[in-house]
Design an enzyme around this catalytic site. Structure first.
Site, PDB file in Angstrom:
ATOM      1  N   TYR A 143       0.868  -1.188   0.000  1.00 35.19           N
ATOM      2  CA  TYR A 143       0.000   0.000   0.000  1.00 35.19           C
ATOM      3  C   TYR A 143       0.890   1.218   0.000  1.00 35.19           C
ATOM      4  O   TYR A 143       1.871   1.281   0.752  1.00 35.19           O
ATOM      5  CB  TYR A 143      -0.893  -0.009   1.237  1.00 35.19           C
ATOM      6  CG  TYR A 143      -1.762   1.220   1.414  1.00 35.19           C
ATOM      7  CD1 TYR A 143      -1.531   2.121   2.461  1.00 35.19           C
ATOM      8  CD2 TYR A 143      -2.809   1.497   0.550  1.00 35.19           C
ATOM      9  CE1 TYR A 143      -2.322   3.251   2.636  1.00 35.19           C
ATOM     10  CE2 TYR A 143      -3.617   2.625   0.720  1.00 35.19           C
ATOM     11  CZ  TYR A 143      -3.362   3.499   1.758  1.00 35.19           C
ATOM     12  OH  TYR A 143      -4.151   4.622   1.920  1.00 35.19           O
ATOM     13  N   ASP A 238       9.277   2.449  -1.332  1.00 32.66           N
ATOM     14  CA  ASP A 238       8.372   3.158  -0.430  1.00 32.66           C
ATOM     15  C   ASP A 238       8.786   2.790   0.996  1.00 32.66           C
ATOM     16  O   ASP A 238       8.423   1.731   1.498  1.00 32.66           O
ATOM     17  CB  ASP A 238       6.925   2.760  -0.708  1.00 32.66           C
ATOM     18  CG  ASP A 238       5.972   3.435   0.263  1.00 32.66           C
ATOM     19  OD1 ASP A 238       4.748   3.426   0.007  1.00 32.66           O
ATOM     20  OD2 ASP A 238       6.434   3.971   1.287  1.00 32.66           O
ATOM     21  N   LYS A 266       5.737   9.197   8.139  1.00 30.81           N
ATOM     22  CA  LYS A 266       5.599   8.680   9.501  1.00 30.81           C
ATOM     23  C   LYS A 266       6.689   9.173  10.462  1.00 30.81           C
ATOM     24  O   LYS A 266       6.633  10.308  10.932  1.00 30.81           O
ATOM     25  CB  LYS A 266       5.512   7.144   9.446  1.00 30.81           C
ATOM     26  CG  LYS A 266       4.245   6.690   8.672  1.00 30.81           C
ATOM     27  CD  LYS A 266       4.028   5.212   8.713  1.00 30.81           C
ATOM     28  CE  LYS A 266       2.933   4.787   7.754  1.00 30.81           C
ATOM     29  NZ  LYS A 266       1.582   4.864   8.298  1.00 30.81           N
TER      30      LYS A 266
HETATM   31  P1  KE4 Z   1      -0.380   8.411   4.390  1.00 31.81           P
HETATM   32  O1  KE4 Z   1      -0.935   9.092   3.178  1.00 31.81           O
HETATM   33  O2  KE4 Z   1      -1.446   7.618   5.142  1.00 31.81           O
HETATM   34  O3  KE4 Z   1       0.431   9.346   5.291  1.00 31.81           O
HETATM   35  O4  KE4 Z   1       0.724   7.339   3.917  1.00 31.81           O
HETATM   36  C1  KE4 Z   1       0.345   6.370   2.975  1.00 31.81           C
HETATM   37  C2  KE4 Z   1       1.315   5.204   3.070  1.00 31.81           C
HETATM   38  C3  KE4 Z   1       2.325   5.096   2.130  1.00 31.81           C
HETATM   39  N1  KE4 Z   1       3.216   4.082   2.174  1.00 31.81           N
HETATM   40  C4  KE4 Z   1       3.160   3.151   3.160  1.00 31.81           C
HETATM   41  C5  KE4 Z   1       4.163   2.033   3.168  1.00 31.81           C
HETATM   42  C6  KE4 Z   1       2.147   3.230   4.161  1.00 31.81           C
HETATM   43  O5  KE4 Z   1       2.099   2.281   5.128  1.00 31.81           O
HETATM   44  C7  KE4 Z   1       1.220   4.277   4.125  1.00 31.81           C
HETATM   45  C8  KE4 Z   1       0.105   4.416   5.142  1.00 31.81           C
HETATM   46  N2  KE4 Z   1       0.001   3.370   6.104  1.00 31.81           N
HETATM   47  C9  KE4 Z   1      -1.321   3.150   6.664  1.00 31.81           C
HETATM   48  C10 KE4 Z   1      -1.296   1.953   7.619  1.00 31.81           C
HETATM   49  N3  KE4 Z   1      -0.585   0.854   7.188  1.00 31.81           N
HETATM   50  C11 KE4 Z   1      -1.821   4.373   7.349  1.00 31.81           C
HETATM   51  C12 KE4 Z   1      -3.008   4.159   8.268  1.00 31.81           C
HETATM   52  C13 KE4 Z   1      -4.284   4.658   7.665  1.00 31.81           C
HETATM   53  O6  KE4 Z   1      -4.487   4.471   6.459  1.00 31.81           O
HETATM   54  O7  KE4 Z   1      -5.070   5.239   8.438  1.00 31.81           O
END
Ligand code: KE4
Length: 427
Positions: A143, A238, A266
C-alpha cells in the site's frame, strides 16, 4: 467499548463518513466499535473514560519513541512561539533535507510533502515525467497511500494490467498499472520481459507492512534492482514505514540496494504531518520550479512538523543502540506470544522485522498477499477484542503491523504476554 466512546462514535458518524477520518480506525475488521482517545504518553494511550492501554499501533508507525516524547514536545513548544506556517522557506527545511540525504546515500535531493500518499503520488509522476513512459508496476499487498494509480488490484492472471481497486478509479487509469505478486521473482521477470521497456517505475515496500509484515525473500529486491536498471525503469522504494524504523536510514541501507527514488513519512514527522520523496539529482532536477514535473503543497515542510520530526530523528541518531534495543524487546515479545500459541495449539505465524511484527492467525508461512489472506481473520478479531479488554491496543486488522517503541518497558512486554495468555484462554 466504553459508553462515552459509543456516544461520541454516534455523534462522529453524523458528520464524518463512518465516524472516522481514515477507514481502518473504524474497527470494521475486528467487529467492534472504536474507543475514542483522550490522551497518550509513552507506551500508553488513554480513552475518554480513562481506560489505559499499552499501545502497539503507534499512530501506524510514526511514534518509535512513544507518545509525547519530552524532546519532541519541547521542540514543538519552541517552534510554536515563532509561528505555525509561513508558506516561505525556512532553515528547518535545509536541516531536514540535509539529514535525510546524509542518512540515505541513494538520495542527492529531497522534496518535503505532508503525507505518504503525496510522496508516492509525486514520485510516480516524477518517474513518468523523467522517463516519458506511462506504465507503472506495483506489488499486490503493498500500500502506498490512496492515489488513483496505486489503488489498483490484480487483474486475471499474474503480471497483468490492473483493475480499479476502488470505486472512482478509472479503468483506463488502472490499466496503466501492472500488478505482480510480492516475493514472486519469476512473475516479476515475466512482467519485465513483457512490459520492462514501457515501465516508468516499479514501486514497492522493501519490507511490506500493509498486508501485515512480509519481509522480502532472498534475491527478490536484488532481482528487481537488476532488471529495472537494464530497462531504464526507475525503482522506487516506499520506505514510509521502514524509513528510520529498522535502522538509521532505510531498509535500502541494510540491503545494500540503491533505489532511484525513495518515499518517506511517519517517523520523519515525529507524529505530525510530514513526508518526503527524494533521489538522484538528475531525476529530482525535473521537479518544478527547476523542471517540467509539477508538484506543490501549502504545508510542505511545515515548520511545526519539521521541528517535531527533527527532534525525533535527532533522538534516534543520538541513541546509538536504540535499534538493537528495539530488536531485543520485540524478539522477546514475539517469542513470548509464540510460545503461548504453541502451548495452546493455536496456529500462529509471526512475521517480524526489527520492531514491526504481525501475528498471522495461520499455520502457513506468510510470504505474500495470498498466503496472508489465508489467515483466520475471525479468530484474529476475537483475539483483538480479548486483548483490548485486557488493556492491550493492537492494530485493528490482521493485515497491519504492530510496532514496539523505545517507550515500551520490559514490564509492558511481560504484561502484554500475560494478557495474551488470558486472551487465548478466552478464545
Ligand atoms: P499516508 O498518506 O497515510 O500518510 O501514507 C500512505 C502510506 C504510504 N506508504 C506506506 C508504506 C504506508 O504504510 C502508508 C500508510 N500506512 C497506513 C497503515 N498501514 C496508514 C493508516 C491509515 O491508512 O489510516
Amino acid at each position: 467499548m466504553s459508553r462515552i466512546s459509543s456516544v461520541l462514535f454516534e455523534q462522529a458518524k453524523r458528520y464524518i463518513p463512518g465516524g472516522v477520518n481514515s477507514p481502518v480506525r473504524a474497527f470494521g475488521a475486528v467487529g467492534a466499535d472504536p474507543f475514542f482517545v483522550a490522551s497518550a504518553s509513552g507506551s500508553r494511550v488513554y480513552d475518554v473514560e480513562g481506560r489505559e492501554y499499552i499501545d502497539y499501533v503507534a499512530s501506524w508507525g510514526p511514534l518509535i519513541l512513544g507518545h509525547g516524547h519530552p524532546e519532541i514536545l519541547a521542540a514543538l513548544e519552541k517552534s510554536l512561539r515563532k509561528g505555525t506556517s509561513f508558506g516561505a522557506p525556512t532553515e528547518l527545511e535545509i536541516e531536514m533535507a540535509r539529514l535525510i540525504v546524509t542518512a540515505f546515500p541513494a538520495m542527492d535531493m529531497v522534496r518535503m510533502v505532508s503525507s505518504g500518499t503525496e510522496a508516492a503520488m509525486s514520485a510516480i509522476r516524477l518517474a513518468r515525467g523523467f522517463t516519458g513512459r506511462e506504465l507503472i508496476a506495483k506489488f499486490e499487498g503493498c500500500y502506498h497511500g490512496h492515489t488513483d494509480s496505486l489503488l489498483v488490484k490484480a487483474g486475471s492472471g499474474a503480471a497483468t494490467l490492473g483493475l480499479p481497486g476502488s470505486a472512482g478509479v478509472p479503468q483506463r487509469l488502472a490499466e496503466l498499472t501492472v500488478t505482480i505478486p510480492y516475493n514472486d521473482v519469476e512473475t516479476f521477470k515475466m512482467a519485465m520481459e513483457r512490459y520492462g521497456d514501457e515501465l516508468a517505475c516499479v514501486i514497492l515496500e522493501p519490507v511490506a507492512g500493509n498486508m501485515g509484515v512480509v519481509p522480502p525473500i532472498r534475491g527478490f529486491l536484488e532481482t528487481i534492482r537488476e532488471l529495472t536498471r537494464r530497462t531504464g525503469t526507475l525503482l522506487i522504494f516506499d520506505e514510509v514505514i521502514t524509513g528510520f524504523r529498522l535502522t538509521w536510514g532505510g531498509w535500502q541501507n541494510l540491503a545494500g540496494i540503491e533505489p532511484d527514488l525513495t518515499c518517506l513519512g511517519k517517523i520523519i514527522g515525529g507524529g505530525l504531518p510530514a513526508a518526503a520523496f527524494g533521489g538522484r539529482r538528475e531525476i529530482m532536477a525535473n521537479l518544478a520550479p527547476l523542471g517540467p514535473v509539477y508538484q506543490a503543497g501549502t504545508l510542505s515542510g511545515n515548520p511545526l512538523a519539521l521541528s517535531a520530526g527533527l527532534a525525533a530523528l535527532n533522538c534516534l541518531r543520538a541513541n546509538g543502540n536504540i535499534y538493537e534495543s528495539l530488536e531485543k524487546k520485540t524478539a522477546l515479545l514475539c517469542r513470548g506470544i509464540g510460545d503461548l500459541f504453541d502451548r495452546k495449539g493455536i496456529p500462529l505465524s509471526i512475521n517480524r522485522v526489527g520492531s514491526m511484527f504481525t501475528p498471522f492467525f495461520s499455520g502457513n508461512s506468510v510470504q505474500d498477499l495470498t498466503t496472508a489472506q489465508k489467515s483466520d481473520t475471525a479468530r484474529f478479531a476475537r483475539f483483538f477484542r480479548e486483548m483490548l479488554a485486557r488493556g492491550i491496543s493492537l492494530p485493528p486488522s490482521q493485515f497491519e503491523a504492530c510496532f514496539v517503541s523505545q517507550a515500551h518497558s520490559e514490564d509492558d512486554l511481560e504484561r502484554t504476554i500475560d494478557a495474551c495468555g488470558k486472551a487465548l484462554a478466552a478464545l
